[in-house]
Structures are given as structure tokens and as C-alpha cells.
Design a protein around this motif. Structure first.
Motif, PDB file in Angstrom:
ATOM      1  N   MET A   1       0.840  -1.188   0.000  1.00 39.38           N
ATOM      2  CA  MET A   1       0.000   0.000   0.000  1.00 39.38           C
ATOM      3  C   MET A   1       0.885   1.252   0.000  1.00 39.38           C
ATOM      4  O   MET A   1       1.841   1.340   0.747  1.00 39.38           O
ATOM      5  N   ARG A   2       0.535   2.178  -0.836  1.00 37.83           N
ATOM      6  CA  ARG A   2       1.295   3.429  -0.957  1.00 37.83           C
ATOM      7  C   ARG A   2       0.975   4.334   0.223  1.00 37.83           C
ATOM      8  O   ARG A   2      -0.171   4.469   0.612  1.00 37.83           O
ATOM      9  N   THR A   3       1.989   4.977   0.778  1.00 37.92           N
ATOM     10  CA  THR A   3       1.779   5.919   1.869  1.00 37.92           C
ATOM     11  C   THR A   3       1.624   7.323   1.301  1.00 37.92           C
ATOM     12  O   THR A   3       2.011   7.597   0.163  1.00 37.92           O
ATOM     13  N   LEU A   8       3.316  12.201  -1.879  1.00 37.75           N
ATOM     14  CA  LEU A   8       3.902  13.550  -1.887  1.00 37.75           C
ATOM     15  C   LEU A   8       5.257  13.547  -2.587  1.00 37.75           C
ATOM     16  O   LEU A   8       5.584  14.471  -3.340  1.00 37.75           O
ATOM     17  N   LYS A   9       6.049  12.500  -2.353  1.00 40.58           N
ATOM     18  CA  LYS A   9       7.357  12.389  -3.007  1.00 40.58           C
ATOM     19  C   LYS A   9       7.178  12.275  -4.514  1.00 40.58           C
ATOM     20  O   LYS A   9       7.914  12.907  -5.278  1.00 40.58           O
ATOM     21  N   ARG A  39      -5.032   9.001  -8.505  1.00 37.32           N
ATOM     22  CA  ARG A  39      -4.704   7.628  -8.096  1.00 37.32           C
ATOM     23  C   ARG A  39      -4.510   7.486  -6.591  1.00 37.32           C
ATOM     24  O   ARG A  39      -4.648   6.393  -6.044  1.00 37.32           O
ATOM     25  N   ASN A  40      -4.163   8.594  -5.908  1.00 45.39           N
ATOM     26  CA  ASN A  40      -3.786   8.516  -4.499  1.00 45.39           C
ATOM     27  C   ASN A  40      -4.572   9.477  -3.613  1.00 45.39           C
ATOM     28  O   ASN A  40      -4.102   9.837  -2.533  1.00 45.39           O
ATOM     29  N   ALA A  41      -5.753   9.897  -4.048  1.00 53.28           N
ATOM     30  CA  ALA A  41      -6.508  10.937  -3.331  1.00 53.28           C
ATOM     31  C   ALA A  41      -6.801  10.551  -1.889  1.00 53.28           C
ATOM     32  O   ALA A  41      -6.597  11.344  -0.968  1.00 53.28           O
ATOM     33  N   GLN A  42      -7.270   9.347  -1.657  1.00 54.03           N
ATOM     34  CA  GLN A  42      -7.631   8.952  -0.294  1.00 54.03           C
ATOM     35  C   GLN A  42      -6.399   8.817   0.590  1.00 54.03           C
ATOM     36  O   GLN A  42      -6.407   9.225   1.752  1.00 54.03           O
ATOM     37  N   ASP A  46      -5.951  11.026   3.904  1.00 50.24           N
ATOM     38  CA  ASP A  46      -5.739  10.392   5.207  1.00 50.24           C
ATOM     39  C   ASP A  46      -4.409  10.818   5.825  1.00 50.24           C
ATOM     40  O   ASP A  46      -4.330  11.149   7.005  1.00 50.24           O
ATOM     41  N   GLY A  47      -3.355  10.825   5.033  1.00 48.52           N
ATOM     42  CA  GLY A  47      -2.023  11.155   5.539  1.00 48.52           C
ATOM     43  C   GLY A  47      -1.865  12.607   5.958  1.00 48.52           C
ATOM     44  O   GLY A  47      -1.083  12.920   6.846  1.00 48.52           O
TER      45      GLY A  47
END
Length: 192
Positions: A1-3, A8-9, A39-42, A46-47
Motif C-alpha cells: 500500500m502506498r503511503t 507527496l514524493k 490515483r492517491n486521493a484517499q 488520510d495522511g
């Protein structure tokens, strides 16, 4: 799972890689950054949830900075209903990309400083949507968080450091505006 830090990186790396020219292709860069957000909105929401909690006020957080050619990336937190004054970007080019929530952006231009500002467009940005502006044209805009309950988050990529800028207020003889110098403050760095 992507963090969220990996997301951000990825945003940082793409922005830095595509901004070595004086006038980068802002449309292409916006599309690529927007794809990462879609692709990474959630994961991003969350982060970065700490930036959305409480009533902290409007904040700017530094993600990355490069000296030559100058580029800076910031995440901004917009409290519910917050509206910026109409402002310029001190002659820098820039991209504003929604990460979380929805923003309204009203943009003005003018041919020269002797001409009045004219409303050019109004855009509504949701996660992954972007607007951009070039450095070579007089430009100002006003941004507003459309939510009355939630803090919105945006990513900003500028062609340099936005330390000082002008905020504009209409004067009685509209469509002319009076400029007031402002200092842009950074709340701190975001760890990537």
C-alpha cells in the motif's frame, strides 16, 4: 500500500523533474500531477488529515524548494469558507492543484499596469483538478474554500519562492484596484 509520503514524493519528483526550463509546459505538468492525485486521493487525504483538523487558520507548508532554476512546492490548508484577498504571485508562474476538498478560483488579467483588471475566468477545482498561470502576463486571482465544514488542501508549484506578493482591493473608481504588499509565511516543512 502506498503511503501519503510516497504520494507527496511522487508529486515533488514530477514537479522538480519537469521545471528545468524557464517556461515549463504547465498544462502537461498539471495533467501529470493531477493523475497522481487521482490515483492517491484517499491516501493523501488520510495522511494529511492533521492539516485538516481543528481551526488552525490558513497555512502554507513547504514540501520542496530548488534554487536554480527556482521552484517551490507547498501544501496549503484552507479553513472552511476561507477566501483569500485578490492577489498576484510577484511575477512567478504557478500551478494550483486540489488535493482534498473543493476550491473556487477567480482570475483577472490586464494588458499593462495602466489598464484595469478584467475578470478572465472562474474555475472550480476538486481533487486532481488544477489551474495555472504564466509569469509573463499580469495576473491576480482570489481563491475560496467552497466547504463550510471541511478544510481543503491544495498543492502549489511556483517558479521560485513566493516570499512577497501584492494583495489588491477595489477602489471606488472600479475596475481599478489598490495594491498592498504582503509577506507570505510558511508554517513549516512537510516531511516527505
Amino acid at each position: 500500500m502506498r503511503t501519503y509520503r510516497q504520494s507527496l514524493k511522487a508529486l515533488r519528483d514530477v514537479a522538480l523533474a519537469q521545471t528545468f526550463e524557464k517556461n515549463p509546459d504547465l498544462a502537461s505538468l498539471s495533467r501529470e500531477l493531477g493523475g497522481i492525485v487521482h490515483r492517491n486521493a484517499q491516501t493523501l487525504a488520510d495522511g494529511l488529515s492533521d492539516l485538516r483538523r481543528g481551526r488552525r487558520g490558513f497555512e502554507r507548508w513547504l514540501v520542496a524548494r530548488r534554487g536554480r532554476p527556482g521552484v517551490s512546492l507547498l501544501v496549503m490548508a484552507w479553513p472552511p469558507g476561507y477566501t483569500t484577498p485578490s492577489h498576484d504571485h510577484a511575477g512567478l508562474w504557478g500551478i494550483e492543484l486540489s488535493l482534498y476538498g473543493a476550491l473556487e478560483v477567480e482570475s483577472w488579467t490586464r494588458p499593462t499596469t495602466a489598464h484595469p483588471w478584467q475578470l478572465r475566468k472562474r474555475a472550480w477545482l476538486g481533487p486532481g483538478d488544477a489551474t495555472w498561470f504564466d509569469a509573463d502576463m499580469p495576473y491576480m486571482h482570489r481563491c475560496r474554500n467552497l466547504s463550510r465544514q471541511e478544510t481543503a488542501l491544495t498543492l502549489h508549484v511556483y517558479g521560485g519562492d513566493l516570499d512577497d506578493y501584492a494583495a489588491y482591493a477595489p477602489v471606488s473608481s472600479e475596475p481599478f484596484w489598490q495594491a498592498q504588499r504582503q509577506r507570505a509565511r510558511i508554517a513549516g516543512p512537510l516531511r516527505v
